[in-house]
Every structure is written in structure tokens, then in C-alpha cells.
Scaffold this motif. Structure first.
Motif, short mmCIF file in Angstrom:
data_model
loop_
_atom_site.label_atom_id
_atom_site.label_comp_id
_atom_site.label_asym_id
_atom_site.label_seq_id
_atom_site.Cartn_x
_atom_site.Cartn_y
_atom_site.Cartn_z
N GLU A 237 0.85 -1.19 0.00
CA GLU A 237 0.00 0.00 0.00
C GLU A 237 0.89 1.24 0.00
N ASP A 239 1.75 5.04 0.57
CA ASP A 239 1.37 6.21 1.36
C ASP A 239 1.65 7.44 0.50
N LEU A 242 3.07 10.58 2.29
CA LEU A 242 4.48 10.43 2.65
C LEU A 242 5.36 10.61 1.41
#
Length: 325
Positions: A237, A239, A242
Motif C-alpha cells: 500500500e 502512502d 508520505l
């Protein structure tokens, strides 16, 4: 079968045959053409005791076994990664190269050179053998592919296709002994490389607990590779927030370094151009290139097609380590 150069082993390919080697019993070739012996070996393959070594075992073998429902565990070392830790600017990390250089064992050439055949299309279109690209990756002194398989050493190209290994016992029975020798030699070489490679890493200092690169491999890299294999199979996954933040930080660092470089070299230059960077570092005497005999690394001093010295990350890292002045 699967061609790892253009196809992921995740969910693709199955085990047709495989081999294992142990110093006390020698090599064992396990056919899987019509009868599967995987279940007989499952307890050992899935045993968590670190006792197995392989070459590129995390990125290929582990996935191929997983495709057949076998969860390969207990991996002590991957000789491909060990080789890169020992010398990341080496001329090669392929098994055929390593077995020749470190063990003096003669390989049979590249997989894509050996297990290929001319296609029906190639025969009908009349492609002469000379138009197929000759492989340049064989180590000097190796047994030639024509001796083994009665054909030219060629790369896979137009009018050429891989031989399905599952068809060898019935369609190419005379090639089966060579396949067995090819597989067993790979297993033997991998096993014999692992010990010396780990010993060499044990002589090199590191800041990890234990103090050597061998400890860094066993404590950090090996477990990470196992996690990476799971990520390749299951996905990750992302981010996005980020990633955007890190991208902004990287851009700020790039701007800062560019400004500092401008103080050192105020003339206009595209720092992203390898050609201009090579001219600056070597041709304008900003950095004196050591002689080849001093440097000792063919890859580090390799010139680009236009005759300029390489400015790749590996080359500059090597120069910084050997000639920081």
C-alpha cells in the motif's frame, strides 16, 4: 517455464526440474516432468532452520516454489546478494561468471543461449544462422554451446524461441543428460560459493551488532529479502502523502546541492548531463584520473561510446573510495 528477463515469476511458471547439492552426498537432480516429487521434499523445503543457499533464491526460486504451494524457508544466504556486497562494481554477479572466477568451474553458457530452438516461422522465412545475434556474455574458456547442443551460441531473437523443458524427455531425449549436468553444476557452484563469500564478509567491518558485514547480512539484509519477497507476491500500500513529502524534501536537497556546486564551479553547466560532468571532472583537471593499474577496476574506468569516462554512481563511488583527493 518463465523467462525472468521479461516476465515476473510471481504467479507464472512451475517447477519442471530442480537440483540440490550437499558436500557430503554430492548433487541430486529431481525431475518433475510427469510425476511430482515436491511433496516428498516439502518438510525439508519448509523447514525454518537456516540451511539452504541459492543464487537469486529470493527473487526467483522462492516465487517458483510458492507457485506450486511450497513455502521455501530456512534460507541461509543468497550468493547473488553476497557477491554484490563483496564488490558492487564487479564485472558480473551471474552464477556462470562467479563459478569461473572464484571456483574455476566451467559453465555451459547462458540459459537463453542453450535452451532455445528455431521456430517454424524462422525456418519458413529462411533466417540464416548468421543473422542471429551471437552472445558475448560467455566467460572465456567455457565449453562452447555448439559442442553441447549442436547449434550456435545465440541470444533469443526473431525466429528463435525457448525449448519447453518439460518436452526434453520426449522431444529432445539426448539433451536430458546435459540438462541434468547443467542443473547439478549450478547447485554445486552455489553451495561452494556461499561459505567463502560469508567468510569474506566476516572479515569486513560494519557498524551493526557483531561488527562485520556478515552480521549485517544475516541480521538485516537476509530478513529484509524475505520481507521483500512477500511484498512482491502480495503487493504494498502506497502512502501518497508520505511520498509527496519525501519528494519535496528531495527537491529541496537538489536545489541546495546545486547552489553549493555553483560556488565550486560558477560556469553554467547541466549537472544532470553525464557528458558535461565527465568533461568537468576529468578533462578540465578538476579530478586527476588515476592510471588503470592503480585503480584496478575495469568497470570504474570504462569509457562511454564517445570516449568519455563513465560518471555512473558505481564509478564515482569507486573513485571516491580509492582516490578521495
Amino acid at each position: 517455464g518463465v523467462n525472468p528477463k521479461n516476465q515476473s515469476p510471481v504467479g507464472n511458471g512451475h517447477i519442471v526440474c530442480w537440483s540440490i547439492y550437499h558436500e557430503s552426498i554430492g548433487s541430486l537432480f529431481i525431475p518433475n516432468f510427469s510425476t511430482s516429487y515436491l511433496e516428498s521434499f516439502r518438510p525439508w523445503l519448509e523447514d525454518t532452520v537456516p540451511s539452504k543457499v541459492g543464487h537469486n533464491i529470493y527473487s526467483f526460486d522462492k516465487h517458483i516454489f510458492a507457485n506450486s504451494g511450497i513455502h521455501l524457508r530456512g534460507i541461509l544466504a543468497d550468493t547473488l546478494r553476497l557477491s554484490k556486497m563483496i564488490n558492487n562494481v564487479s564485472e558480473g554477479h551471474g552464477l556462470k561468471y562467479l563459478m569461473k572466477v572464484h571456483l574455476g568451474l566451467e559453465g555451459h553458457g547462458e540459459y537463453s543461449d542453450i535452451f532455445t530452438r528455431r521456430t517454424v516461422l524462422g525456418l519458413f522465412e529462411g533466417f540464416p544462422e548468421g543473422r542471429l545475434k551471437t552472445s558475448r556474455r560467455k566467460v572465456a574458456g567455457q565449453v562452447g554451446v555448439p559442442t553441447l547442443f549442436g547449434g550456435p551460441a545465440t541470444k533469443l531473437g526473431r525466429g528463435r524461441e525457448f525449448i519447453p523443458l518439460s518436452s526434453i524427455p520426449t522431444t529432445y531425449p539426448d539433451k536430458l543428460p546435459i540438462l541434468q549436468e547443467y542443473a547439478c553444476l549450478d547447485a554445486e557452484a552455489t553451495c561452494k560459493l556461499a561459505g567463502p563469500f560469508l567468510a569474506r564478509l566476516g572479515e569486513q567491518k560494519s557498524n551493526v551488532p557483531g561488527g562485520t558485514l556478515a552480521h549485517m547480512y544475516t541480521q538485516i539484509w537476509n530478513p529484509y529479502l524475505d520481507a521483500l519477497t512477500r511484498m512482491e507476491r502480495n503487493g504494498v500500500e502506497i502512502d501518497r502523502a508520505l511520498c509527496e513529502r519525501l519528494s519535496g524534501e528531495a527537491l529541496a536537497l537538489e536545489t541546495d546541492y546545486t547552489q553549493k556546486l555553483a560556488l565550486w564551479h560558477p560556469e553554467p553547466i547541466n549537472w544532470g548531463s553525464s557528458s558535461q560532468l565527465s568533461d568537468l571532472l576529468f578533462d578540465k583537471d578538476k579530478l586527476n584520473m588515476p592510471q588503470p593499474a592503480v585503480m584496478g577496476s575495469p568497470k570504474a574506468i570504462k569509457k562511454a561510446p564517445k570516449g568519455k569516462y563513465s560518471t555512473s554512481e558505481a564509478s564515482l563511488d569507486w573513485l571516491w573510495f580509492r582516490a578521495p583527493e
